[in-house]
Design an enzyme around this catalytic site. Sequence first.
Site, mmCIF file in Angstrom:
data_model
loop_
_atom_site.group_PDB
_atom_site.id
_atom_site.type_symbol
_atom_site.label_atom_id
_atom_site.label_comp_id
_atom_site.label_asym_id
_atom_site.label_seq_id
_atom_site.Cartn_x
_atom_site.Cartn_y
_atom_site.Cartn_z
ATOM 1 N N LYS A 1 15.780 18.228 79.728
ATOM 2 C CA LYS A 1 17.178 18.376 79.298
ATOM 3 C C LYS A 1 18.064 18.716 80.500
ATOM 4 C CE LYS A 1 15.940 19.978 74.638
ATOM 5 N NZ LYS A 1 15.042 18.862 74.517
ATOM 6 N N LYS B 1 13.748 11.198 75.152
ATOM 7 C CA LYS B 1 15.000 11.019 74.413
ATOM 8 C C LYS B 1 16.221 11.485 75.205
ATOM 9 C CE LYS B 1 16.107 14.295 71.958
ATOM 10 N NZ LYS B 1 16.850 15.564 72.140
ATOM 11 N N ASN C 1 14.436 19.230 65.428
ATOM 12 C CA ASN C 1 14.643 20.165 64.314
ATOM 13 C C ASN C 1 15.839 19.772 63.457
ATOM 14 O OD1 ASN C 1 16.362 20.805 66.474
ATOM 15 N ND2 ASN C 1 16.632 22.901 65.772
ATOM 16 N N LYS D 1 2.085 11.367 78.273
ATOM 17 C CA LYS D 1 2.751 11.745 77.026
ATOM 18 C C LYS D 1 1.775 11.652 75.852
ATOM 19 C CE LYS D 1 6.626 12.551 74.677
ATOM 20 N NZ LYS D 1 7.470 13.724 74.868
#
Length: 322
Positions: A275, A213, A13, A129
């Site tokens: 995360k 990432k 974002n 993925k």
Amino acid sequence: MVRKKVVIALGGNAIQSGLATAEAQQKALESTASQLVTFIENGFNIIISHGNGPQVGNILLQQKAADSEKNPAMPLDTCGAMSQGMIGYWMQNAMEKALREKGIFKNVVTIVTRVVVDPQDTAFANPTKPIGPFYSEEEAKRIMEENHASFKEDAGRGWRRVVPSPQPVNIVEHSVISSLVEDGNIVISVGGGGIPVIDTGDGFKGVEAVIDKDFASEKLAELVDADALLILTAVDHVYVDFNKPSKRQLKEVSVAEMKQYIDEHQFAPGSMLPKVEAAITFAETAPGRKTIITSLDQALNALEGKAGTTVSLHESLAGNRL
């Protein structure tokens, strides 16, 4: 004065929050850069990483639309490199503009980054993925027969290609990145998780895969000996019992506590879970290292121990100012 070194992993974002035009994305990055400059003003050396999901998806669509015998579509690793260069270029311009507005003159450089993966990683046997456009079942099965790609039906919306998502084991350019940062430069790297490559013994070869990432950012933070890994997302804190009346935000959390929450399935796979897993991994690499998960708006406050979710080996150390 010793400047603290922070790897900042930007969520998607921060780049694309609306239209996918070059102009709209550059505008979004200018807003992001104006907030990142505050880290420089407060004495931090920063390395910026970023996602590339929407951008590489659009590149794949463009490659498909133009595919022909004379103009063949490029493979996934090359499309990833294209997105790294494109986003890096936009980010360099945005950061330099924001720096000049503050009277700060620093070099900003993008490193097209290769991330080494293990060819024996079990992810290669189980592609999960989803990438690129949606196809009908008939189209997907035809493509699978022609080039042996893997496709899966995606939530009733059609069939999408799925690729492996292996774990990063090394970053080829990490020593160059470290040197650039030590010299006071702002470095943009491991865009989209980096370009996945395997070491053939004779050199590196790209593979059809996508690296998460946040895991790639963690590996980079580890290799460059960063003081903190800052993972920026859409929320100010990590929550447990999300979307329940008992919902609770996490502030200062130990690695052991976070592992317990994972065992309780508190975090959504493909969303907050990677995360949190990256946060745990970095915090475990050395005493005193911490990972902070928060929003871009709260990032600087989080580094000062005033906001966000901070993960460290010991909870008592978590909320201290970096």
